[in-house]
Design an enzyme around this catalytic site. Structure first.
Site, PDB file in Angstrom:
ATOM      1  CG  LEU A   7     -16.797   2.239  -0.462  1.00 51.55           C
ATOM      2  CD1 LEU A   7     -17.932   3.006   0.192  1.00 51.55           C
ATOM      3  CD2 LEU A   7     -17.251   1.613  -1.778  1.00 51.55           C
ATOM      4  NE  ARG A  14     -13.872  15.888   4.211  1.00 49.13           N
ATOM      5  CZ  ARG A  14     -14.716  15.001   4.727  1.00 49.13           C
ATOM      6  NH1 ARG A  14     -15.199  15.186   5.947  1.00 49.13           N
ATOM      7  NH2 ARG A  14     -15.060  13.917   4.052  1.00 49.13           N
ATOM      8  CD  GLN A  72     -18.291   6.423  -7.109  1.00 50.02           C
ATOM      9  OE1 GLN A  72     -17.261   6.462  -6.437  1.00 50.02           O
ATOM     10  NE2 GLN A  72     -19.477   6.753  -6.618  1.00 50.02           N
ATOM     11  N   GLY A 134     -21.071   9.781  10.756  1.00 49.44           N
ATOM     12  CA  GLY A 134     -22.502   9.497  10.791  1.00 49.44           C
ATOM     13  C   GLY A 134     -22.867   8.995  12.183  1.00 49.44           C
ATOM     14  CD  GLU A 149     -23.351  10.107   6.801  1.00 52.10           C
ATOM     15  OE1 GLU A 149     -22.248  10.648   6.994  1.00 52.10           O
ATOM     16  OE2 GLU A 149     -23.556   8.903   7.036  1.00 52.10           O
ATOM     17  CG  ASN A 164     -21.208   4.239   9.681  1.00 54.34           C
ATOM     18  OD1 ASN A 164     -20.845   3.073   9.830  1.00 54.34           O
ATOM     19  ND2 ASN A 164     -21.438   4.787   8.487  1.00 54.34           N
ATOM     20  CE1 TYR A 361      31.817   6.824  -2.300  1.00 54.79           C
ATOM     21  CE2 TYR A 361      33.573   6.944  -3.920  1.00 54.79           C
ATOM     22  CZ  TYR A 361      32.279   6.596  -3.575  1.00 54.79           C
ATOM     23  OH  TYR A 361      31.462   6.000  -4.499  1.00 54.79           O
ATOM     24  CB  SER A 400      46.708   9.530   6.163  1.00 52.21           C
ATOM     25  OG  SER A 400      46.529   8.827   7.369  1.00 52.21           O
ATOM     26  CB  ALA A 418      50.835   9.185   4.201  1.00 51.28           C
TER      27      ALA A 418
END
Ligand code: UD1
Ligand code: CA
Length: 452
Positions: A7, A14, A72, A134, A149, A164, A361, A400, A418
């Site tokens: 279900l 809520r 449904q 329940g 319930e 339940n 990078y 570097s 460098a």
């Protein structure tokens, strides 16, 4: 022949969310998904999922699951929801009904319910705080008479702690007959599935409430507080599972698991680590504090220093990475590679023993065996429109603060001075320097302060 009906049409008011309730996540995945996985461990003929509010989203989330969907159109209650699905089930088939907001249930627990020979069997549990559930009403002999319930219960009934879970099992033909008799004459004006219990008991049929030993796995989530409680239980289970695989957790309460984790032996995970997606950690992998690992595979012996962030990357041998390193998608590190602090790598392969120790990078690149990238080496892989590759040879040494403007190739054994901006390929075994030559001016004098 077992058919499952899940279900999942409710709105979940809520939760106060735009997302349908069953798609709220536990451990990074929708609650409904967890439930379907537990069901997959049983032999079912078919899994019918009743959808309604947010139906498209709910159905899309289960696209690859093999479930069948029943809409449904109006949410008139859990009994009404089951009625929509029953025409798809042969009368003599057994039907297992489950609420979609119960993600922690284990297949073994479902099996224990299916072992019951009763005409109507349901899973109950003892709740410390039964609010919202329940209540199971039994007679003096302990026979189940009804489920009441919360909103329809008397003060006496409210004090019952056996509740339940919402999971039940019966023959489809019986269920249809019982559901034909229920009404919406109750506090919520809904057709309650739970009204079937009193009807079955009234017919003299055998009704069994199987009390599950572990209440935690039957908890449902109607609001964010309950969702948080389920998350805590899930995390606890995930941590136990890691430790059972032979992982040391420096502080189990400070590791978060949102995916499937596969670990070798003697893995160590420090505090505040987040693991998400599919993560595989080989033997003796060490994960430092605050690391975030997503969809990655780290070979045996790899060490991550604190605050390393990894997404869709792998090491194929023991490497050291971090602290504060970022491995982005498509990163592959071979044995003995070292990626140091503030280094970002994307779509790049580092061959055995290659190093980028500081502030770099490296994107869309291949870094040859034993090559060393100095601090501040940057691959300029993007011209604003397209991405280009950089190839760095075996044992190359890049000084570097070098910018490698791709597409470009650095030969094996090449040395780059460098501060170079390399725009053309650099030959093997030679020194290449691409920067303004240094000059000194002997005759130059510092300006002097003028008197005004
Ligand atoms: C339900 C049970 C209660 C039990 C509890 C366990 C009923 C009437 N009550 O209450 O006894 O203790 O679960 O968590 O069954 N749904 C639909 N269509 C609807 C209404 C609901 O598909 O018209 C779905 C919801 O999406 C949800 C499930 O059914 O997944 C249960 O509905 P929910 O509203 O959460 O029921 P509870 O009030 O928790
Ligand atoms: Ca519920």
């Amino acid at each position: 022949m077992l058919n499952a009906i899940v279900l999942a049409a409710g709105e979940g008011k809520r939760m106060k969310s735009r997302r349908p309730k069953v798609l709220q996540t536990i451990g990074g995945r929708p609650m409904l998904r967890h439930l379907i996985e537990s069901l997959d461990a049983l032999e079912t003929e078919q899994i019918l999922v009743v959808t309604g509010s947010g139906a498209e989203q709910v159905e899309a989330s289960l696209e690859d699951s093999g479930c069948r969907f029943i809409r449904q159109a109006e949410r008139l209650g859990t009994g009404h929801a089951v009625m929509q699905a029953l025409p798809k089930v042969p009368d003599d088939a057994r039907v297992l009904i489950l609420p979609g907001d119960m993600p922690l249930i284990r297949p073994e627990t479902l099996k224990s319910l299916l072992d019951s020979q009763a005409d109507l069997a349901l899973l109950s549990f003892m709740a410390d705080d039964p609010t919202g559930y329940g209540r199971i009403l039994r007679d003096a002999q302990g026979r189940v008479l009804a489920i009441r319930e919360q909103r329809d219960a008397s003060a006496d009934e409210l004090s019952v702690n056996e509740v339940n879970s919402g999971v039940m099992c019966a023959r489809a033909g019986d269920l249809s007959r019982w559901l034909d008799q229920i009404s919406d004459d109750n506090a919520q004006g809904e057709y309650y599935l739970t009204d079937c219990i009193a009807i079955a008991a009234g017919e003299g049929r055998r009704v069994d409430a199987v009390v599950a030993p572990d209440a935690e796995e039957l908890m449902g989530a109607n609001d964010r507080a309950q969702l948080a409680r389920l998350e805590a239980v899930f995390q606890n289970r995930a941590r136990q599972a890691l430790m059972a695989q032979g992982v040391t957790l420096a502080d189990p309460s400070r590791v978060i698991v949102r995916g499937r984790i596969n670990c070798g032996q003697d893995v160590f995970i420090d505090a505040d680590v987040l693991l998400q997606g599919d993560v595989t950690l080989g033997d003796n992998v060490q994960i430092g504090q605050g690391c975030v690992l997503g969809n990655c595979s780290l070979a045996s012996g790899t060490q991550l220093a604190p605050y390393t962030v990894i997404e869709s990357a792998s090491t194929t041998g023991a490497c050291t990475v971090g602290p504060f390193a970022r491995l982005r998608p498509g990163t592959e590190l071979a044995e003995g590679v070292k990626i140091g602090n503030f280094v970002e790598v994307k779509n790049a392969r580092f061959e055995r023993g290659a190093k980028a120790s500081h502030l770099s990078y490296v994107g869309d690149a291949r870094v040859g065996e034993g090559a060393n990238l100095g601090a501040g080496t940057i691959t300029c892989n993007y011209d604003g429109v397209n991405k280009h590759r950089t190839r760095i040879g075996k044992d190359a040494f890049v000084g570097s603060n070098t910018a490698l403007v791709a597409p470009v190739e650095i030969g094996d054994g090449a040395t780059i001075g460098a501060g170079s901006v390399i725009t053309q390929s650099a030959p093997a075994d030679a020194l290449t320097v691409a920067r303004a030559r240094q000059r000194s001016f002997k005759a130059w004098k510092r300006p002097e302060k003028k008197d005004n």
